[in-house]
Design a protein around this motif. Structure first.
Motif, PDB file in Angstrom:
ATOM      1  N   UNK A   6       0.825  -1.211   0.000  1.00 37.34           N
ATOM      2  CA  UNK A   6       0.000   0.000   0.000  1.00 37.34           C
ATOM      3  C   UNK A   6       0.855   1.255   0.000  1.00 37.34           C
ATOM      4  N   UNK A   7       1.993   1.199   0.657  1.00 33.46           N
ATOM      5  CA  UNK A   7       2.851   2.387   0.752  1.00 33.46           C
ATOM      6  C   UNK A   7       3.222   2.930  -0.627  1.00 33.46           C
ATOM      7  N   UNK A   9      -5.858 -15.615   1.023  1.00 34.00           N
ATOM      8  CA  UNK A   9      -4.877 -15.242  -0.005  1.00 34.00           C
ATOM      9  C   UNK A   9      -5.548 -14.505  -1.156  1.00 34.00           C
ATOM     10  N   UNK A  10      -6.701 -15.019  -1.575  1.00 34.63           N
ATOM     11  CA  UNK A  10      -7.408 -14.378  -2.678  1.00 34.63           C
ATOM     12  C   UNK A  10      -7.938 -13.004  -2.291  1.00 34.63           C
ATOM     13  N   UNK A  11      -8.289 -12.836  -1.016  1.00 36.75           N
ATOM     14  CA  UNK A  11      -8.770 -11.539  -0.559  1.00 36.75           C
ATOM     15  C   UNK A  11      -7.677 -10.480  -0.736  1.00 36.75           C
ATOM     16  N   UNK A  12      -6.459 -10.830  -0.348  1.00 37.08           N
ATOM     17  CA  UNK A  12      -5.353  -9.885  -0.490  1.00 37.08           C
ATOM     18  C   UNK A  12      -5.094  -9.571  -1.963  1.00 37.08           C
ATOM     19  N   UNK A  13      -5.116 -10.603  -2.793  1.00 38.46           N
ATOM     20  CA  UNK A  13      -4.893 -10.395  -4.221  1.00 38.46           C
ATOM     21  C   UNK A  13      -5.961  -9.501  -4.827  1.00 38.46           C
ATOM     22  N   UNK A  14      -7.201  -9.716  -4.433  1.00 40.83           N
ATOM     23  CA  UNK A  14      -8.306  -8.909  -4.962  1.00 40.83           C
ATOM     24  C   UNK A  14      -8.154  -7.459  -4.534  1.00 40.83           C
ATOM     25  N   UNK A  15      -7.828  -7.241  -3.257  1.00 40.32           N
ATOM     26  CA  UNK A  15      -7.674  -5.873  -2.759  1.00 40.32           C
ATOM     27  C   UNK A  15      -6.557  -5.158  -3.504  1.00 40.32           C
ATOM     28  N   UNK A  16      -5.414  -5.852  -3.674  1.00 44.95           N
ATOM     29  CA  UNK A  16      -4.289  -5.240  -4.384  1.00 44.95           C
ATOM     30  C   UNK A  16      -4.665  -4.938  -5.832  1.00 44.95           C
ATOM     31  N   UNK A  38      -7.671  -4.465  -7.169  1.00 42.61           N
ATOM     32  CA  UNK A  38      -8.641  -3.370  -7.239  1.00 42.61           C
ATOM     33  C   UNK A  38      -7.958  -2.034  -6.985  1.00 42.61           C
ATOM     34  N   UNK A  39      -7.030  -2.011  -6.006  1.00 46.36           N
ATOM     35  CA  UNK A  39      -6.321  -0.762  -5.710  1.00 46.36           C
ATOM     36  C   UNK A  39      -5.476  -0.308  -6.900  1.00 46.36           C
ATOM     37  N   UNK A  40      -4.799  -1.256  -7.546  1.00 49.04           N
ATOM     38  CA  UNK A  40      -3.976  -0.909  -8.704  1.00 49.04           C
ATOM     39  C   UNK A  40      -4.832  -0.323  -9.815  1.00 49.04           C
ATOM     40  N   UNK A  41      -5.946  -0.973 -10.112  1.00 50.36           N
ATOM     41  CA  UNK A  41      -6.814  -0.503 -11.190  1.00 50.36           C
ATOM     42  C   UNK A  41      -7.450   0.845 -10.825  1.00 50.36           C
ATOM     43  N   UNK A  42      -7.912   0.968  -9.579  1.00 48.95           N
ATOM     44  CA  UNK A  42      -8.568   2.208  -9.170  1.00 48.95           C
ATOM     45  C   UNK A  42      -7.606   3.394  -9.192  1.00 48.95           C
ATOM     46  N   UNK A  43      -6.352   3.131  -8.843  1.00 52.85           N
ATOM     47  CA  UNK A  43      -5.370   4.206  -8.775  1.00 52.85           C
ATOM     48  C   UNK A  43      -4.597   4.386 -10.071  1.00 52.85           C
ATOM     49  N   UNK A  44      -4.886   3.581 -11.089  1.00 55.48           N
ATOM     50  CA  UNK A  44      -4.148   3.671 -12.345  1.00 55.48           C
ATOM     51  C   UNK A  44      -4.229   5.063 -12.980  1.00 55.48           C
ATOM     52  N   UNK A  45      -5.405   5.715 -13.019  1.00 57.28           N
ATOM     53  CA  UNK A  45      -5.442   7.063 -13.607  1.00 57.28           C
ATOM     54  C   UNK A  45      -4.506   8.054 -12.909  1.00 57.28           C
ATOM     55  N   UNK A  46      -4.496   8.040 -11.569  1.00 59.85           N
ATOM     56  CA  UNK A  46      -3.610   8.972 -10.883  1.00 59.85           C
ATOM     57  C   UNK A  46      -2.152   8.542 -10.997  1.00 59.85           C
ATOM     58  N   UNK A  47      -1.902   7.232 -11.110  1.00 59.79           N
ATOM     59  CA  UNK A  47      -0.526   6.771 -11.319  1.00 59.79           C
ATOM     60  C   UNK A  47       0.013   7.265 -12.654  1.00 59.79           C
TER      61      UNK A  47
END
Length: 490
Positions: A128-129, A338-345, A347-356
């Protein structure tokens, strides 16, 4: 589809990841984020231009300058001077130290999170950092704030190590703690706000008296090492006079961060007297923010980058929240965690892709000094003169001197290195006017209309008046925050 692709990639990497140390995963992750688009399409903005042009000077010239201006960044400038000497100037040399430093900070978050709340807290916090918007901005920034974040991570990890041991920890741990605090303070003395944050952690965990004594000794020694810099930099306080006074609008960001941090701490079920993610992360996030807000009531100083290191605390709390979510998964679904962590990561990557993507574009900064230099090289002619308005726009020539070869800087009386300044010393208005009237063509480097402010000094007013009355525009190039205007004599 994008989420599924990310999930597939993450799932395929799980087997490899399990064979590696946990801290290596966020480290590689952060390095990858930092190296992605590192050159920002070969752009450099004005703050980074200050680093670039100072780092190219000799050590003696840098030392001379620090007596006049920017002493607060002196340690960083000398460090970058050494790197430029070894590897040459360029966007990679300029920004790679920040990438490496953020990777170190991510490692510290991971190790702290794992020790205090388990594997998922460490892994989640470390990943997350690197995704936090503020971190992504400074991850590729040629300024000292990422290095401060690394120092904050090392000092916090040292403190946690001490608190997990008996008898106040070993001398080596306190030496590492004090050394990291000292380096942070030399990079920017406002980073000493991490000291009261650690004090809050000691109070929260009810640390023994011996630990308090050793912490106080290490902190005092570090602060004493920074004190001369603090006292001397007060002579140059005019450099921060542009920072606006606090407004309610400026406090929205800190309020949102503190709210998120508080929710993360509640999910960790904090208890007084217990060393936990909340006991470390919440003070690290909250105390520097609140402290800087308090200082800004006396003198406007609030810039979020000054307390960027607080993002380590936010990442720790996010990791703890993710760990709590994993623990809430029913035991009859062992693979679901394990899948929960993968899903969260994912989703975070996709959601933050525009700002990235936005953070890696030239538009993410107010201007670009390199693009204007290219325009100058293309439009200049033998015998041309050049002016800068305001004089701080001379940074374009200082970063790319080859592009300005053959041009005469007719307003400059004493160069930046000789005068010990960032922008040089210009002649008096009358001499500038006379020099302008002797020219056939003048190239003016200035700010684009959306960025430009009305001329504040007499020199800039004279430049504008003479150009308007005696010259005509023959070319006008505007490139992201900067403007190059070519004038010919009427």
């Amino acid at each position: 589809m994008a989420v599924l692709a990310v999930l597939a990639a993450c799932s395929a990497a799980v087997a490899v990841v399990r064979r590696l140390p946990l801290w290596s995963v966020p480290m590689v992750w952060t390095l990858a984020l930092g190296l992605w688009g590192l050159s920002r399409q070969n752009t450099v903005w004005r703050d980074e231009a200050a680093t670039w042009q100072v780092a190219r000077r000799s050590a003696a010239d840098i030392w001379h300058m620090l007596g006049q201006v920017d002493v607060v960044h002196g340690f960083y400038y000398l460090l970058m001077h050494g790197l430029f000497e070894c590897f040459g100037p360029g966007t990679t040399t300029l920004r790679l130290p920040s990438v490496l430093a953020m990777a170190v900070a991510a490692v510290c978050v991971t190790v702290i999170g794992r020790r205090l709340a388990g594997v998922w807290a460490g892994l989640g916090g470390g990943l997350a950092f690197g995704l936090l918007p503020a971190v992504q901005f400074h991850l590729q920034e040629g300024r000292p704030y990422a290095l401060i974040a690394a120092g904050a991570g090392i000092s916090t990890l040292s403190l946690v190590t001490v608190l997990q041991r008996e008898r106040g920890g070993r001398g080596a741990h306190w030496a590492a703690y004090g050394g990291a605090i000292l380096v942070c303070g030399l990079l920017n003395w406002l980073s000493l706000l991490i000291v009261p944050a650690h004090a809050a952690t000691l109070a929260w965990t009810r640390a023994p008296r011996a630990t308090w004594a050793r912490w106080a000794a290490a902190s005092v020694v570090a602060a004493a090492g920074v004190l001369p810099l603090i006292l001397f930099s007060r002579r140059q306080s005019g450099q921060v006079s542009w920072i606006p006074p606090l407004t309610w609008h400026m406090m929205i960001g800190p309020a949102v961060l503190l709210t998120i941090g508080g929710l993360g701490a509640l999910l960790n079920r904090p208890r007084a007297g217990r060393l936990s993610v909340a006991a470390v992360g919440l003070p690290l996030l909250a105390v520097p923010q609140i402290g800087l807000l308090g200082l800004s009531l006396i003198r406007p100083l609030f810039l979020e980058r000054y307390v960027l290191f607080g993002m380590l605390g936010l990442a720790l709390l996010i990791g703890a929240a993710l760990s709590a979510a994993v623990q809430a998964v029913p035991p009859r679904f062992p693979k679901a965690s394990s899948w929960l962590v993968l899903v969260v990561v994912a989703v975070a990557v996709v959601a933050l892709l525009p700002q990235s993507l936005a953070k890696r574009s030239p538009a993410s900064r107010i201007d670009d000094v390199l693009a204007t230099a290219v325009d100058v090289r293309r439009l200049k002619q033998p015998g041309d003169a050049v002016l800068f308005a305001p004089s701080a726009r001379r940074d374009t020539a200082l970063v790319s001197p080859d592009d300005f070869a053959g041009l005469r800087d007719i307003a400059l009386a004493q160069g930046p290195a000789m005068s010990g300044t960032l922008k040089g010393v210009e002649a008096d208005p009358a001499r500038i006017r006379a020099a302008m009237l002797a020219q056939r063509r003048i190239l003016l480097v200035t700010d684009a209309p959306g960025v430009a402010r009305p001329p504040a000094g007499g020199r800039d007013k004279v430049k504008a008046a003479v150009l308007k009355k005696y010259f005509t525009v023959v070319a006008d190039e505007r490139t992201h925050g900067r403007r190059l205007i070519v004038y010919e004599r009427l």
